[in-house]
Scaffold this active site. Structure first.
Site, PDB file in Angstrom:
ATOM      1  N   THR A   1       0.708  -1.032  -0.176  1.00  0.00           N
ATOM      2  CA  THR A   1      -0.003  -0.064  -0.066  1.00  0.00           C
ATOM      3  C   THR A   1       1.014   1.158   0.256  1.00  0.00           C
ATOM      4  O   THR A   1       0.634   2.265  -0.823  1.00  0.00           O
ATOM      5  CB  THR A   1      -1.207  -0.013   1.264  1.00  0.00           C
ATOM      6  OG1 THR A   1      -2.277  -1.425   1.368  1.00  0.00           O
ATOM      7  CG2 THR A   1      -1.663   1.063   1.249  1.00  0.00           C
TER       8      THR A   1
ATOM      9  N   THR B   1       1.143  -4.083   4.307  1.00  0.00           N
ATOM     10  CA  THR B   1       1.103  -4.496   6.179  1.00  0.00           C
ATOM     11  C   THR B   1       0.158  -5.690   6.094  1.00  0.00           C
ATOM     12  O   THR B   1       0.635  -6.777   6.709  1.00  0.00           O
ATOM     13  CB  THR B   1       0.310  -3.767   6.407  1.00  0.00           C
ATOM     14  OG1 THR B   1      -0.942  -3.201   5.524  1.00  0.00           O
ATOM     15  CG2 THR B   1       0.895  -2.290   6.162  1.00  0.00           C
ATOM     16  N   ASP B   2      -0.461  -6.567   5.231  1.00  0.00           N
ATOM     17  CA  ASP B   2      -1.525  -7.611   5.282  1.00  0.00           C
ATOM     18  C   ASP B   2      -0.278  -8.453   6.115  1.00  0.00           C
ATOM     19  O   ASP B   2      -1.086  -9.494   6.518  1.00  0.00           O
ATOM     20  CB  ASP B   2      -1.930  -8.680   4.252  1.00  0.00           C
ATOM     21  CG  ASP B   2      -3.014  -7.201   4.296  1.00  0.00           C
ATOM     22  OD1 ASP B   2      -3.475  -6.363   4.949  1.00  0.00           O
ATOM     23  OD2 ASP B   2      -3.645  -7.586   2.570  1.00  0.00           O
TER      24      ASP B   2
END
Length: 330
Positions: free
Chosen positions: A13, A93-94
């Site tokens: 992201t 971030t996942d």
């Protein structure tokens, strides 16, 4: 004298873009190149000599074991050079918490390695990526970061690679360490540490990934009311050498699940009891007689991190007693 920091960009992201500046949920990740990220923060050059390398360009949902191994080896190469003082990795971030723990177990250096990401795309109003990246560099150049293992910084907080987890789907303060809390904070570009990691990591780790192109297969079995042993049997049939059981409460399990896991352990498949609870220590011989069953307990590692440690442990041994020691030490 300014330190030399390499920014390894992997996508996520932090390098994503949306159709308009008010869109923070629907966007395309992994669009901007590392030079674009650096150009957003002219003041970076005031605190360090920056070199950027676009090593990957993926949504972190598409990370693989092969990419983990490649990235860890590249970081090792960079840190082995006296011309490099630290590495900052931009990451989605996942799966950031998994990458952080994998690097924590495989990078053999005292030099700082910092993971950063973002919860909002780069062109959004109040995009958090630029400040997170600036703080990542500030953390990487700070003397107190040396020897602390892999660090993760978002939203002005400092977490260690072992403990950190993503706790919210969308909020900017999503990264926390549920049991033990932050290592510290960053205020005005200055890191402030309040505690240190005590588990074995990085330069003291026994794990050697040189020559490895893959890791042993380990699957996670999630528990719920009415769990069926079919998923355990399917994982074993698919070639799993280890199973992480995301158990109820303190790693508890229904009778049918226990029977299937005991049978798996008897066949030489290493079974680790973790918990779906989100925090806490799984007690050995607590909810289950682990000694009799031949199980290992995950200590305070969540299921996804327990899987990483077990995959690496299986490159060295298949003895449950040895692997249990690793879970106590790492």
């Amino acid at each position: 004298m300014k330190k030399n920091i390499v920014i390894l960009a992997t996508g996520g992201t932090i390098s994503g873009t949306a159709a308009c500046e008010t869109e923070t949920l629907n966007y395309t990740a992994a669009v901007l190149q590392v030079e674009n990220l650096i150009a957003q923060i002219p003041s970076l050059t005031n605190i360090a000599h920056i070199t950027g390398e676009q090593i990957l360009q993926v949504d972190s949902c598409d990370m693989t074991i092969e990419l983990w191994l490649m990235l860890s080896k590249r970081i090792q190469e960079l840190l082995a050079s006296p011309a490099v003082d630290g590495v900052v990795v931009t990451h989605g971030t996942d799966t950031m918490e998994e990458m952080a723990y994998f690097l924590n177990l495989t990078v053999k250096s005292k030099k700082p390695v910092v993971l950063v990401g973002a919860m909002r795309p780069a062109n959004a109003i109040s995009a958090d990526g630029p400040m997170n990246l600036y703080n990542g560099v500030a953390l990487a150049i700070h003397p107190a970061s040396t020897g602390k293992g892999i660090l993760v910084t978002l939203n002005d907080t400092i977490n260690c690679g072992r403990d950190v987890t993503k706790t919210n789907t969308a909020l900017q303060d999503t990264f926390k360490s549920p049991d033990l809390g932050y290592l510290g904070y960053i205020q005005g570009g200055i890191p402030h540490f309040y505690r240190c990691p005590t588990r074995i990591h990085t330069f003291c780790s026994q794990f050697d990934i040189n020559g490895l192109n893959q890791l042993p297969r380990v699957d996670v079995i999630y528990s719920y009311v009415g769990s069926d042993p079919a998923l355990i049997k399917a994982a074993v049939t698919a070639g799993a050498q280890g199973l992480i059981y995301a158990g109820l409460g303190n790693g508890g399990m229904a009778a049918a699940i226990k029977e299937a896991l005991v049978d798996s352990a008897a066949k030489g498949i290493v079974v680790v009891r973790s918990s779906r609870s989100g925090s806490g220590v799984v007690t050995r011989n607590g909810a289950v007689d682990d000694d009799t069953a031949g199980f290992v307990v995950a200590d305070s590692l969540n299921p996804q991190k327990a899987r990483i440690l077990l995959m690496l442990a299986l490159t060295a041994t298949r003895e449950p007693e040895d692997i249990q020691r690793m879970f106590w030490e790492y």
